[in-house]
Scaffold this active site. Sequence first.
Site, PDB file in Angstrom:
ATOM      1  N   HIS A  58     -21.090   3.422  33.571  1.00  0.00           N
ATOM      2  CA  HIS A  58     -21.904   3.268  32.364  1.00  0.00           C
ATOM      3  C   HIS A  58     -22.365   4.651  31.913  1.00  0.00           C
ATOM      4  CE1 HIS A  58     -23.249  -1.196  32.891  1.00  0.00           C
ATOM      5  NE2 HIS A  58     -22.019  -1.012  33.336  1.00  0.00           N
ATOM      6  N   GLU A  60     -25.247   5.771  31.103  1.00  0.00           N
ATOM      7  CA  GLU A  60     -26.474   6.242  31.741  1.00  0.00           C
ATOM      8  C   GLU A  60     -26.206   6.827  33.119  1.00  0.00           C
ATOM      9  OE1 GLU A  60     -27.631   2.439  29.406  1.00  0.00           O
ATOM     10  OE2 GLU A  60     -25.886   3.232  30.472  1.00  0.00           O
ATOM     11  N   CYS A  88     -28.999  -1.755  31.278  1.00  0.00           N
ATOM     12  CA  CYS A  88     -28.855  -2.938  32.116  1.00  0.00           C
ATOM     13  C   CYS A  88     -29.662  -2.719  33.402  1.00  0.00           C
ATOM     14  CB  CYS A  88     -27.374  -3.156  32.440  1.00  0.00           C
ATOM     15  SG  CYS A  88     -26.703  -1.936  33.592  1.00  0.00           S
ATOM     16  N   CYS A  91     -28.465   0.395  35.437  1.00  0.00           N
ATOM     17  CA  CYS A  91     -28.811   1.680  34.829  1.00  0.00           C
ATOM     18  C   CYS A  91     -30.322   1.921  34.838  1.00  0.00           C
ATOM     19  CB  CYS A  91     -28.250   1.756  33.419  1.00  0.00           C
ATOM     20  SG  CYS A  91     -26.440   1.791  33.420  1.00  0.00           S
TER      21      CYS A  91
END
Length: 154
Positions: A58, A60, A88, A91
Amino acid sequence: MSRAVFPRDEHFMGLALAQAEEAAEAGDVPVGCVVVHEAEVVGAAFNEREARGDPTAHAEVLALRAASLTLGGWRLPGAAVYCTLEPCPMCAGAIQQARAARLVFGAPDQKVGAAGSVVNTLQDPRLLHRVEVQGGVLADEALALMQRFFDERR
């Protein structure tokens, strides 16, 4: 969640949106992230789950890894994390574990958002570290990018 939007927040969110555009061009969900420390970008990334075949790739997580390399350690006190989409749970946990001071996100994520929409990992008083959260910065732009991306795939 704080409410004040500062011009610097819009500036750094604009950089995160540019990262999200790169994700879209690469065929990945358009999420971008920049990590800022002392008014300097120390980490930037976009989603690379498809490119890497990695569920943890991801934006992040990748931006936090880059910031940790730049700053020379996993702790990022004083850092602000700018994400185009509300993080999410994975993250948000990474942001919390990095001891970041602040999260600024664009669009809320009503399905898996972990900065207040579904759960609030970043401000849970039971956890060791709490992160200041500011949502909705350039949210319309972030949502429009997501909408275009998914419309093109339908």
